[in-house]
Motif scaffolding. Structure first.
Motif, PDB file in Angstrom:
ATOM      1  N   ALA A  73       0.971  -1.176  -0.240  1.00  0.00           N
ATOM      2  CA  ALA A  73      -0.084   0.098  -0.179  1.00  0.00           C
ATOM      3  C   ALA A  73       0.764   1.241   0.116  1.00  0.00           C
ATOM      4  O   ALA A  73       0.581   2.209  -0.656  1.00  0.00           O
ATOM      5  N   TYR A  74       2.051   1.183   0.638  1.00  0.00           N
ATOM      6  CA  TYR A  74       2.605   2.329   0.775  1.00  0.00           C
ATOM      7  C   TYR A  74       3.430   2.584  -0.484  1.00  0.00           C
ATOM      8  O   TYR A  74       3.382   3.870  -0.836  1.00  0.00           O
ATOM      9  N   LEU A  75       3.678   1.681  -1.180  1.00  0.00           N
ATOM     10  CA  LEU A  75       4.653   1.976  -2.436  1.00  0.00           C
ATOM     11  C   LEU A  75       3.799   2.424  -3.611  1.00  0.00           C
ATOM     12  O   LEU A  75       4.228   2.710  -4.647  1.00  0.00           O
ATOM     13  N   THR A  76       2.309   2.047  -3.155  1.00  0.00           N
ATOM     14  CA  THR A  76       1.489   2.565  -4.395  1.00  0.00           C
ATOM     15  C   THR A  76       1.393   4.188  -4.504  1.00  0.00           C
ATOM     16  O   THR A  76       0.833   4.746  -5.392  1.00  0.00           O
ATOM     17  N   LYS A  77       1.639   4.769  -3.204  1.00  0.00           N
ATOM     18  CA  LYS A  77       1.549   6.285  -2.900  1.00  0.00           C
ATOM     19  C   LYS A  77       0.267   6.605  -3.402  1.00  0.00           C
ATOM     20  O   LYS A  77       0.128   7.986  -3.506  1.00  0.00           O
ATOM     21  N   ASN A  78      -0.788   5.950  -2.943  1.00  0.00           N
ATOM     22  CA  ASN A  78      -2.075   6.358  -3.187  1.00  0.00           C
ATOM     23  C   ASN A  78      -2.989   6.073  -2.075  1.00  0.00           C
ATOM     24  O   ASN A  78      -2.863   5.021  -1.418  1.00  0.00           O
ATOM     25  N   LYS A  79      -3.406   7.135  -1.502  1.00  0.00           N
ATOM     26  CA  LYS A  79      -4.070   7.172  -0.010  1.00  0.00           C
ATOM     27  C   LYS A  79      -5.174   6.591  -0.021  1.00  0.00           C
ATOM     28  O   LYS A  79      -5.323   5.683   0.952  1.00  0.00           O
ATOM     29  N   ALA A  80      -6.092   6.539  -1.062  1.00  0.00           N
ATOM     30  CA  ALA A  80      -7.246   5.536  -1.429  1.00  0.00           C
ATOM     31  C   ALA A  80      -6.781   3.955  -1.265  1.00  0.00           C
ATOM     32  O   ALA A  80      -7.530   3.224  -0.635  1.00  0.00           O
ATOM     33  N   VAL A  81      -5.912   3.660  -2.034  1.00  0.00           N
ATOM     34  CA  VAL A  81      -5.425   2.362  -1.803  1.00  0.00           C
ATOM     35  C   VAL A  81      -4.696   1.955  -0.697  1.00  0.00           C
ATOM     36  O   VAL A  81      -5.078   0.916  -0.118  1.00  0.00           O
ATOM     37  N   PHE A  82      -4.102   2.537   0.036  1.00  0.00           N
ATOM     38  CA  PHE A  82      -3.462   2.577   1.334  1.00  0.00           C
ATOM     39  C   PHE A  82      -4.638   2.351   2.246  1.00  0.00           C
ATOM     40  O   PHE A  82      -4.608   1.327   3.155  1.00  0.00           O
ATOM     41  N   THR A  83      -5.760   3.077   2.365  1.00  0.00           N
ATOM     42  CA  THR A  83      -6.880   3.071   3.148  1.00  0.00           C
ATOM     43  C   THR A  83      -7.623   1.632   2.929  1.00  0.00           C
ATOM     44  O   THR A  83      -8.040   0.920   3.756  1.00  0.00           O
ATOM     45  N   ILE A  84      -7.984   1.313   1.802  1.00  0.00           N
ATOM     46  CA  ILE A  84      -8.494   0.154   1.200  1.00  0.00           C
ATOM     47  C   ILE A  84      -7.927  -1.056   1.793  1.00  0.00           C
ATOM     48  O   ILE A  84      -8.259  -2.046   2.178  1.00  0.00           O
ATOM     49  N   VAL A  85      -6.490  -1.143   1.520  1.00  0.00           N
ATOM     50  CA  VAL A  85      -5.310  -2.366   1.982  1.00  0.00           C
ATOM     51  C   VAL A  85      -5.594  -2.329   3.412  1.00  0.00           C
ATOM     52  O   VAL A  85      -5.857  -3.497   3.860  1.00  0.00           O
ATOM     53  N   ALA A  86      -5.587  -1.309   4.162  1.00  0.00           N
ATOM     54  CA  ALA A  86      -5.894  -1.238   5.632  1.00  0.00           C
ATOM     55  C   ALA A  86      -6.807  -2.000   6.217  1.00  0.00           C
ATOM     56  O   ALA A  86      -6.796  -2.805   7.050  1.00  0.00           O
TER      57      ALA A  86
END
Length: 158
Positions: A73-86
């Protein structure tokens, strides 16, 4: 991001998630919707093997449910992706601890641990630009909290 409030935030998150887990577990048990094999397996851990067994469990779970998803998630550098992954990682964490009902019980704890991982990683980045070092330190911190929670749970059921 103020570090002086960091430990208070972590303690609050862990306590809130643990309390929510206990309350939701009790409610689902009263309704007859909860029985977890994981709890039964946890009861079988003797005090002699407790610390090594807990460490193994916590280490593997943190790799699977926090470390690898966080890095992705961190490497995507996309906050939405990060939130979804979390959120998805936390739901899977809950599900793998006893089925759909455990998404409600242990999903919030997984999300709290994910945030603790993220928080500590970000704090480390303030002092070091070494990505691997920051990952390692955040990983150690989340292992510590997960270990403490599992230890308390073991004491509670034994």
């Amino acid at each position: 991001m103020k570090r002086q409030n960091g430990i208070e935030i972590e303690i609050f998150l862990i306590m809130a998630a643990f309390t929510f887990s206990i309350v939701s577990y009790k409610i689902l048990t009263i309704l007859g919707l909860q029985h977890s094999e994981a709890t039964e397996n946890f009861k079988e851990i003797s005090f002699d093997n407790l610390f090594l067994s807990l460490f193994k469990i916590v280490f593997i779970e943190e790799l699977i449910y926090r470390f690898f998803p966080f890095v992705f998630a961190y490497l995507t550098k996309n906050k939405a992706v990060f939130t979804i992954v979390a959120i998805v990682s936390s739901m899977i964490f809950g599900y793998n601890h006893g089925g759909f009902c455990n998404i409600i019980i242990q999903g919030p704890a997984g999300l709290a641990l994910f945030y603790v991982f993220y928080w500590n990683f970000e704090i480390c980045k303030l002092y070091s630009k070494n990505f691997v070092l920051c990952l390692f330190l955040a990983f150690l911190k989340v292992i510590f909290w997960h270990f403490i929670v599992d230890f308390i749970f073991w004491l509670r059921i034994n």
